[in-house]
Scaffold this active site. Structure first.
Site, short mmCIF file in Angstrom:
data_model
loop_
_atom_site.label_atom_id
_atom_site.label_comp_id
_atom_site.label_asym_id
_atom_site.label_seq_id
_atom_site.Cartn_x
_atom_site.Cartn_y
_atom_site.Cartn_z
N ASP A 36 0.83 -1.21 0.00
CA ASP A 36 0.00 0.00 0.00
C ASP A 36 0.87 1.27 0.00
O ASP A 36 0.46 2.31 0.48
CB ASP A 36 -0.97 0.00 1.19
CG ASP A 36 -0.25 -0.13 2.51
OD1 ASP A 36 1.00 -0.24 2.50
OD2 ASP A 36 -0.92 -0.12 3.56
N HIS A 240 21.54 5.31 -18.65
CA HIS A 240 20.60 5.66 -17.58
C HIS A 240 20.70 4.66 -16.42
O HIS A 240 19.71 4.11 -15.96
CB HIS A 240 19.16 5.76 -18.11
CG HIS A 240 18.91 7.04 -18.83
ND1 HIS A 240 17.70 7.35 -19.43
CD2 HIS A 240 19.69 8.13 -19.04
CE1 HIS A 240 17.78 8.55 -19.98
NE2 HIS A 240 18.97 9.04 -19.77
N ASP A 257 25.01 12.02 -13.15
CA ASP A 257 24.03 12.80 -13.92
C ASP A 257 22.87 13.03 -12.96
O ASP A 257 22.10 12.10 -12.67
CB ASP A 257 23.60 11.99 -15.15
CG ASP A 257 22.61 12.74 -16.05
OD1 ASP A 257 22.04 13.75 -15.60
OD2 ASP A 257 22.41 12.27 -17.19
N ASP A 268 19.82 19.71 -15.26
CA ASP A 268 20.20 18.40 -15.80
C ASP A 268 21.70 18.46 -16.08
O ASP A 268 22.11 18.98 -17.12
CB ASP A 268 19.39 18.11 -17.07
CG ASP A 268 19.68 16.74 -17.65
OD1 ASP A 268 20.37 15.94 -16.99
OD2 ASP A 268 19.21 16.47 -18.78
N HIS A 347 23.64 8.30 -28.30
CA HIS A 347 22.50 9.19 -28.04
C HIS A 347 22.73 10.51 -28.74
O HIS A 347 23.82 10.78 -29.26
CB HIS A 347 22.25 9.38 -26.54
CG HIS A 347 23.41 9.98 -25.78
ND1 HIS A 347 23.66 11.34 -25.75
CD2 HIS A 347 24.37 9.42 -24.99
CE1 HIS A 347 24.69 11.58 -24.97
NE2 HIS A 347 25.16 10.43 -24.50
N HIS A 351 18.55 18.23 -25.60
CA HIS A 351 17.08 18.24 -25.51
C HIS A 351 16.67 19.51 -24.80
O HIS A 351 17.48 20.13 -24.10
CB HIS A 351 16.56 16.98 -24.78
CG HIS A 351 17.18 16.76 -23.42
ND1 HIS A 351 16.78 17.45 -22.30
CD2 HIS A 351 18.17 15.93 -23.00
CE1 HIS A 351 17.48 17.04 -21.25
NE2 HIS A 351 18.35 16.12 -21.65
N HIS A 358 13.25 16.17 -19.95
CA HIS A 358 13.17 16.17 -21.41
C HIS A 358 11.94 17.01 -21.73
O HIS A 358 10.83 16.50 -21.81
CB HIS A 358 13.05 14.74 -21.95
CG HIS A 358 14.27 13.92 -21.69
ND1 HIS A 358 14.29 12.56 -21.80
CD2 HIS A 358 15.53 14.28 -21.31
CE1 HIS A 358 15.51 12.11 -21.50
NE2 HIS A 358 16.26 13.13 -21.20
N GLU A 381 25.21 17.69 -24.14
CA GLU A 381 25.68 16.55 -23.35
C GLU A 381 26.32 15.44 -24.17
O GLU A 381 25.84 14.30 -24.19
CB GLU A 381 24.53 15.98 -22.53
CG GLU A 381 23.25 15.70 -23.30
CD GLU A 381 22.17 15.08 -22.40
OE1 GLU A 381 22.48 14.04 -21.78
OE2 GLU A 381 21.06 15.61 -22.33
N TYR A 385 31.27 6.23 -24.61
CA TYR A 385 31.02 5.10 -23.73
C TYR A 385 31.64 3.85 -24.34
O TYR A 385 31.17 3.40 -25.39
CB TYR A 385 29.51 4.89 -23.55
CG TYR A 385 28.78 6.20 -23.26
CD1 TYR A 385 28.67 6.68 -21.95
CD2 TYR A 385 28.23 6.96 -24.30
CE1 TYR A 385 28.03 7.88 -21.69
CE2 TYR A 385 27.60 8.16 -24.05
CZ TYR A 385 27.50 8.62 -22.74
OH TYR A 385 26.87 9.81 -22.49
N ARG A 403 30.56 11.45 -19.82
CA ARG A 403 29.57 12.39 -20.37
C ARG A 403 29.76 13.71 -19.63
O ARG A 403 30.03 13.71 -18.42
CB ARG A 403 28.14 11.87 -20.18
CG ARG A 403 27.07 12.84 -20.67
CD ARG A 403 25.68 12.21 -20.87
NE ARG A 403 25.03 11.75 -19.67
CZ ARG A 403 24.88 10.48 -19.29
NH1 ARG A 403 25.35 9.51 -20.06
NH2 ARG A 403 24.25 10.16 -18.18
N GLU A 405 27.64 17.34 -19.28
CA GLU A 405 26.34 17.91 -19.64
C GLU A 405 26.12 19.24 -18.92
O GLU A 405 26.22 19.30 -17.69
CB GLU A 405 25.22 16.93 -19.25
CG GLU A 405 23.82 17.49 -19.47
CD GLU A 405 22.73 16.45 -19.22
OE1 GLU A 405 22.93 15.54 -18.40
OE2 GLU A 405 21.66 16.57 -19.86
N1 GLY Z 1 19.36 12.97 -17.26
C1 GLY Z 1 18.80 12.51 -18.47
C2 GLY Z 1 19.42 13.13 -19.63
O1 GLY Z 1 20.52 13.62 -19.53
O2 GLY Z 1 18.85 13.26 -20.68
MN MN Z 2 20.00 15.55 -20.45
MN MN Z 3 21.34 14.27 -17.70
#
Ligand code: GLY
Ligand code: MN
Ligand code: MN
Length: 440
Positions: A36, A240, A257, A268, A347, A351, A358, A381, A385, A403, A405
């Site tokens: 619950d 992710h 991140d 972000d 990727h 964004h 996003h 970003e 990898y 990465r 960003e």
């Molecule tokens: N934190 C998700 C992205 O960088 O898009």
């Molecule tokens: Mn991002």
């Molecule tokens: Mn991010």
């Protein structure tokens, strides 16, 4: 934010809709976690944007050109027994007194009251297909109105997705939104710097997550904009990764991140750094390629530049760099074309950013990539990898993930990096991480 902010947004929506405009917005549904216990609730961004109302089960209806009922809220009613368990509610009275609703009803009355709220509207903004129960409530209201044709009452003749109307508004940030993003960025940058200082071999990824999020909370951010990614060693190559359970080892890179929310707007930010030491030679080589690509891409975040050029610029720099350090071989142009870079960079680079990490807003509204405008906020970003076991990967690079960003506001004078206070130059990072330690 002041109630006037939300009233102005509803008025602006009305201007964009024209005469006979209406909108129906349901908040997010509460989600069961286990037994619950529910997942943490966070209202849907469209509804919060237009109302500032944060409670579950809310439905907002706007009729901007109505003489007396421009804004109606359906809410959970006051209920002392329930409030003893889950906290105070605004209730119907509070919806009027504190959120500026012209009319408010218990959400249980939605089916009864919604038809009158939409009667004789022409253009309705409603996100069809997002939630079955919400769809049923709206469709039943339309059916009820259709049944009143002989009384001269009719349902809206057009239903529009929020994207071309409301999301165009959300895409261009107003001053109070930029202010919230600046605060989110400042809180986030400070916490990333703290993580660089404090992460040590022997800690676990969740320890570092906790110390970072403690900084968010202490600075006044009530929650994150998305689950923190804290990936050490090979986990940095999982885009992710959120398990955050591995023990940090000497010589690891740690990719974080994470972004704090401020007034519902999120930062972000990703930083990658050596845990309690210095970059090794291959780590440094990869890092320098990613940083160079990011700096070149940020320089493209100027008004009039097509959105896609930011990605194209980063990609080109990443591929050239990967050839230079021996991760890829061949002509950069051919590698971009045949997409063989995708085993290391899978990727896109940017964004929109805002209430959602996003964020909303069409990227190619008329087919072509949208030119950037002052007031738009986007991430930049790039990353590399090298997942363990990647075919053809030189062994010294295996398991390295980087990465970087940042969050960039497009202004009339070029890009403004809102998250510039988070260290990213190698010397700055090593000043925080190393304390005189040397890696192999
Ligand atoms: N934190 C998700 C992205 O960088 O898009
Ligand atoms: Mn991002
Ligand atoms: Mn991010």
């Amino acid at each position: 934010m002041e109630p006037s902010v939300f009233r102005e947004r509803r008025d602006e929506l009305g201007r964009r809709l024209g005469p006979g405009g209406a909108g129906v917005f349901f908040t997010a549904r509460e989600a069961r976690r286990n037994g619950d216990v529910d997942h943490e609730f966070r209202g849907s961004s469209d509804l919060v944007y237009l109302t500032g109302f944060e409670e579950p089960e809310a439905v907002a209806v706007v009729r901007p050109d109505s003489p007396d009922q421009r804004f109606t809220l359906f809410v959970r009613p006051r209920d002392p027994a329930q409030e003893t368990w889950t906290g105070e509610r605004a209730g119907v009275e509070g919806a009027r007194a504190h959120f500026g609703a012209d009319a408010a009803f218990p959400v249980a009355d939605l089916e009864k009251e919604l038809p009158a709220c939409l009667a004789n509207a022409r253009r309705l903004v409603y996100a069809v297909g997002r939630d079955d129960e919400a769809d049923r409530a709206v469709f039943r209201a339309l059916a009820a109105l259709r049944g009143k044709a002989r009384a001269g009452i009719r349902p809206p003749t057009e239903i529009h997705d929020p994207e071309p109307i409301l999301h165009e508004m959300r895409l261009r940030k107003r001053p109070e939104e930029v202010a919230a993003l600046r605060r989110a960025a400042a809180v986030t940058a400070e916490a990333h710097a703290a993580a660089m200082r404090e992460a040590r071999p022997g800690m676990h990824e969740y320890d570092v997550q906790a110390l970072l999020e403690l900084r968010f909370r202490r600075a006044g951010s009530p929650r994150n904009g998305y689950p923190s990614i804290v990936g050490s060693g090979p986990n940095a190559t999982t885009l992710h990764y959120t398990a955050n359970r591995r023990r940090l080892e000497p010589g690891d890179l740690l990719l974080i991140d994470a972004g704090a929310e401020w007034d519902f707007y999120t930062a972000d930010v990703t930083r990658t750094f050596p845990v309690g030491g210095r970059f090794t030679r291959p780590q440094r080589a990869v890092y320098e390629v990613v940083l160079g690509a990011q700096e070149r891409a940020i320089a493209e975040c100027r008004a009039g530049v097509p959105f896609d050029r930011v990605h194209e610029t980063a990609l080109r720099a990443l591929v050239e760099g990967m050839v230079r350090i021996g991760l890829l071989s061949g002509e950069p142009e051919a590698i971009v074309k045949d997409e063989s870079y995708k085993k290391y960079y899978m990727h896109r680079t940017s964004h929109w950013l805002g209430l959602d990490v996003h964020d909303v807003g069409a990227y190619r509204p008329e087919g072509a990539w949208r030119p950037l405008e002052p007031g738009m906020v986007l991430t930049v970003e790039p990353g590399i990898y090298v997942r363990p076991g990647t075919e053809g990967a030189p062994p010294e690079f295996e398991g390295i993930g980087v990465r970087i960003e940042d969050d960039v506001l497009v202004t009339g004078d070029g890009p403004e990096v809102l998250t510039a206070a988070a260290p990213k130059r190698i010397e700055e990072i090593e000043r925080l991480t190393a304390g005189g330690v040397t890696s192999a």
